[in-house]
Design an enzyme around this catalytic site. Structure first.
Site, PDB file in Angstrom:
ATOM      1  N   GLY A 100       0.780  -1.242   0.000  1.00 49.02           N
ATOM      2  CA  GLY A 100       0.000   0.000   0.000  1.00 49.02           C
ATOM      3  C   GLY A 100       0.803   1.279   0.000  1.00 49.02           C
ATOM      4  N   GLY A 102       2.204   2.387  -2.380  1.00 49.11           N
ATOM      5  CA  GLY A 102       1.851   2.996  -3.666  1.00 49.11           C
ATOM      6  C   GLY A 102       0.428   3.539  -3.689  1.00 49.11           C
ATOM      7  N   GLU A 108      -6.032  -3.469  -4.705  1.00 49.57           N
ATOM      8  CA  GLU A 108      -5.085  -4.602  -4.742  1.00 49.57           C
ATOM      9  C   GLU A 108      -5.624  -5.768  -3.912  1.00 49.57           C
ATOM     10  OE1 GLU A 108      -0.864  -2.227  -5.310  1.00 49.57           O
ATOM     11  OE2 GLU A 108      -1.529  -2.699  -3.301  1.00 49.57           O
TER      12      GLU A 108
HETATM   13  C1  A5P Z   1       0.866  -0.248  -4.188  1.00 44.01           C
HETATM   14  O1  A5P Z   1      -0.207   0.243  -3.472  1.00 44.01           O
HETATM   15  C2  A5P Z   1       1.709  -1.113  -3.317  1.00 44.01           C
HETATM   16  O2  A5P Z   1       1.045  -2.106  -2.638  1.00 44.01           O
HETATM   17  C3  A5P Z   1       2.882  -1.686  -4.088  1.00 44.01           C
HETATM   18  O3  A5P Z   1       2.621  -2.972  -4.550  1.00 44.01           O
HETATM   19  C4  A5P Z   1       4.019  -1.719  -3.173  1.00 44.01           C
HETATM   20  O4  A5P Z   1       4.096  -0.449  -2.589  1.00 44.01           O
HETATM   21  C5  A5P Z   1       5.308  -2.064  -3.886  1.00 44.01           C
HETATM   22  O5  A5P Z   1       5.655  -1.034  -4.751  1.00 44.01           O
HETATM   23  P1  A5P Z   1       7.065  -0.984  -5.446  1.00 44.01           P
HETATM   24  O6  A5P Z   1       7.141  -2.157  -6.339  1.00 44.01           O
HETATM   25  O7  A5P Z   1       7.042   0.315  -6.201  1.00 44.01           O
HETATM   26  O8  A5P Z   1       8.085  -0.978  -4.369  1.00 44.01           O
END
Ligand code: A5P
Length: 233
Positions: A100, A102, A108
């Site tokens: 999360g 991101g 998700e």
């Molecule tokens: C998005 O909300 C996140 O769950 C991503 O999957 C997680 O932050 C991993 O992101 P990165 O691949 O950019 O590290």
């Protein structure tokens, strides 16, 4: 491409090798999952795969998939997903995750829950012995409930920080805010998850427990594939 980007790409592309023609694929969000989207697009373009439909976990991923001509569908049309591929912020030895950072944890988790198989892809920085050691637990909250929920999360032992973007509260694809919860330790993640989820106003949290079946983790010394042996469900 930097070494780190290369590791992310390797992990994501290995996961895409599990995609077969005709599959419905959950498309994750983030700087690692994006490489899976691009690889899918390339395989579809060159005919290595056909009839694949992607279910994006964010508007950002939907835009990326469109750019790479990956056909998209919705959960209304495809309520069962064959395979979801997504990144993570932390992965523990039992393949429990924090996700999360991101900002897309709600969609998700919905996509992951609808998937028959979920493969998490990451570079080796994401491996931890215990969840909560390097990442906060993001909690998606209805804006109306911001203050009481923040106080409640603090009462569970978290230092609560509202996620900002360009000096304003970050707003998720579902119109909610994110409260990043920094716990000193998470000795019993399942208990913490249940307590967080029990509070009205909380929509979802970033603890993905017992959901990933497999982790593909790329490091300087090579790629390791871990399979879940124990479930918290
Ligand atoms: C998005 O909300 C996140 O769950 C991503 O999957 C997680 O932050 C991993 O992101 P990165 O691949 O950019 O590290």
């Amino acid at each position: 491409m930097s070494d780190l980007e290369n590791l992310k790409r390797q992990a994501a592309e290995l996961a895409v090798e599990k995609v077969r023609s005709g599959m419905v694929v959950g498309l994750g969000t983030g700087s690692t999952a994006v490489y899976a989207v691009r690889r899918l697009g390339a395989l579809l373009a060159e005919g290595g795969l056909t009839d694949v439909v992607g279910i994006p976990t964010s508007e950002m991923t939907a835009r990326e998939a469109e750019q790479w001509a990956v056909p998209l569908g919705t959960l209304d049309d495809y309520p069962i997903i064959d395979l979801a591929i997504d990144g993570a912020d932390e992965i523990d030895p039992d393949l429990n995750l924090i996700k999360g950072l991101g900002g897309a944890l709600l969609r998700e988790k919905i996509v992951t829950a609808a998937a028959q198989t979920f493969i998490v892809v990451a570079d080796e920085r994401k491996r931890v012995e215990r969840l909560g050691t390097q990442s906060p637990v993001p909690v998606e909250v209805i804006p109306f409930a911001r203050r009481p929920v923040a106080a409640y999360l603090a009462s569970l032992g978290a230092k609560v920080v509202e996620r900002q973007s360009n000096g304003r509260p970050f707003v998720t694809d579902e119109g909610n805010i994110l409260l990043d919860c920094h716990f000193a330790a998470l000795p019993e993640p399942a208990d913490t998850a249940a307590l967080i989820k029990a509070r009205p106003g909380v929509v979802e949290h970033g603890l993905f427990l017992g959901m990933a079946m497999e982790a593909i983790i790329a490091g300087a010394a090579g790629v390791v594939t871990l399979k879940r042996t124990r479930s918290l469900k």
